[in-house]
Design a protein around this motif. Sequence first.
Motif, mmCIF file in Angstrom:
data_model
loop_
_atom_site.group_PDB
_atom_site.id
_atom_site.type_symbol
_atom_site.label_atom_id
_atom_site.label_comp_id
_atom_site.label_asym_id
_atom_site.label_seq_id
_atom_site.Cartn_x
_atom_site.Cartn_y
_atom_site.Cartn_z
ATOM 1 N N GLY A 1 0.815 -1.213 0.000
ATOM 2 C CA GLY A 1 0.000 0.000 0.000
ATOM 3 C C GLY A 1 0.844 1.256 0.000
ATOM 4 N N ILE A 2 1.903 1.256 0.784
ATOM 5 C CA ILE A 2 2.768 2.428 0.897
ATOM 6 C C ILE A 2 3.498 2.701 -0.414
ATOM 7 N N ARG B 1 9.511 10.213 6.006
ATOM 8 C CA ARG B 1 9.137 11.192 7.034
ATOM 9 C C ARG B 1 7.783 10.832 7.649
ATOM 10 N N ILE B 2 6.831 10.491 6.790
ATOM 11 C CA ILE B 2 5.485 10.132 7.265
ATOM 12 C C ILE B 2 5.540 8.853 8.094
ATOM 13 N N LEU B 3 6.247 7.833 7.599
ATOM 14 C CA LEU B 3 6.325 6.556 8.323
ATOM 15 C C LEU B 3 7.004 6.715 9.676
ATOM 16 N N ASP C 1 -0.789 -7.133 14.690
ATOM 17 C CA ASP C 1 -2.252 -7.110 14.768
ATOM 18 C C ASP C 1 -2.812 -6.153 13.714
ATOM 19 N N LEU C 2 -2.076 -5.048 13.492
ATOM 20 C CA LEU C 2 -2.497 -4.017 12.548
ATOM 21 C C LEU C 2 -1.441 -3.806 11.468
ATOM 22 N N LEU C 3 -1.915 -3.611 10.264
ATOM 23 C CA LEU C 3 -1.047 -3.179 9.171
ATOM 24 C C LEU C 3 -1.338 -1.697 8.922
ATOM 25 N N VAL C 4 -0.290 -0.923 8.766
ATOM 26 C CA VAL C 4 -0.436 0.514 8.548
ATOM 27 C C VAL C 4 -0.132 0.817 7.084
ATOM 28 N N SER C 5 -1.068 1.492 6.433
ATOM 29 C CA SER C 5 -0.871 1.903 5.055
ATOM 30 C C SER C 5 -1.181 3.391 4.958
ATOM 31 N N LEU C 6 -0.830 3.987 3.845
ATOM 32 C CA LEU C 6 -1.124 5.402 3.656
ATOM 33 C C LEU C 6 -1.284 5.690 2.178
ATOM 34 N N GLN D 1 -2.448 22.145 -1.518
ATOM 35 C CA GLN D 1 -3.243 21.573 -0.439
ATOM 36 C C GLN D 1 -3.123 20.062 -0.557
ATOM 37 N N GLY D 2 -2.721 19.442 0.537
ATOM 38 C CA GLY D 2 -2.531 18.002 0.518
ATOM 39 C C GLY D 2 -3.460 17.294 1.477
ATOM 40 N N THR D 3 -3.724 16.035 1.179
ATOM 41 C CA THR D 3 -4.518 15.172 2.056
ATOM 42 C C THR D 3 -3.717 13.905 2.293
ATOM 43 N N LEU D 4 -3.560 13.570 3.557
ATOM 44 C CA LEU D 4 -2.874 12.348 3.955
ATOM 45 C C LEU D 4 -3.897 11.416 4.581
ATOM 46 N N TYR D 5 -3.949 10.197 4.069
ATOM 47 C CA TYR D 5 -4.820 9.159 4.623
ATOM 48 C C TYR D 5 -3.934 8.142 5.334
ATOM 49 N N VAL D 6 -4.276 7.817 6.573
ATOM 50 C CA VAL D 6 -3.597 6.761 7.315
ATOM 51 C C VAL D 6 -4.627 5.648 7.518
ATOM 52 N N ASP D 7 -4.333 4.473 6.976
ATOM 53 C CA ASP D 7 -5.233 3.325 7.081
ATOM 54 C C ASP D 7 -4.662 2.315 8.064
ATOM 55 N N LEU D 8 -5.497 1.830 8.956
ATOM 56 C CA LEU D 8 -5.131 0.745 9.858
ATOM 57 C C LEU D 8 -5.984 -0.460 9.477
#
Length: 185
Positions: A47-48, A60-62, A81-86, A132-139
């Motif tokens: 995903g990343i 930087r984000i990670l 338990d969780l996978l982190v994606s963005l 203008q930016g949008t950051l999505y963090v998915d768990l």
Amino acid sequence: MRKILKTLPLLVLLIVVTACSSVRVATDYDKNAKFGEYRTFAFFKNGIDKAEISDLDKRRILRAIESELLAKGFTKSEKPDLLVSLFTKSEQRVNVYNNSWGYGAWGWGGYGGFGPGWGWGWNQPNVSTTTQGTLYVDLIDAKKKELVWQGMGTGYLSKNMEKKEARIKEFVSKIMEKYPPGAQQ
């Protein structure tokens, strides 16, 4: 009166810049997820890798996400338990400020803007661009392979490297303040 007219555009610009500096956050989550049972995490490389930003910004984000999760008591694990994606989105905004009060202003350009010398001329609008930016963090629940929480932060980005690093930390911090659901101060 002239002093007020001169400082009014600066005051408006200051208010606009101040309003633009904040990060707007929204979250969504699975109401059936048992957030208290999640203790470990890992980054979801597939995903990343799809995020359309530079590798430097990804790191930087990670790092910022990892720091926030560790501060919440999570442990980085090979069997998480969780996978982190963005993922990210950005758009250029063109801002046009016309600070003309009336039909013209005293300035260079001669009468009506023609010819050399001082005279009555027309004000030109001030044009600038911002991103203008949008950051999505998915768990993602690692066992079920289902999205259980998503945080989204939207705000203006900086091109200056030192400010960019701080801005990324601010984005991530504001987003992660909302995790887990119901734990906000």
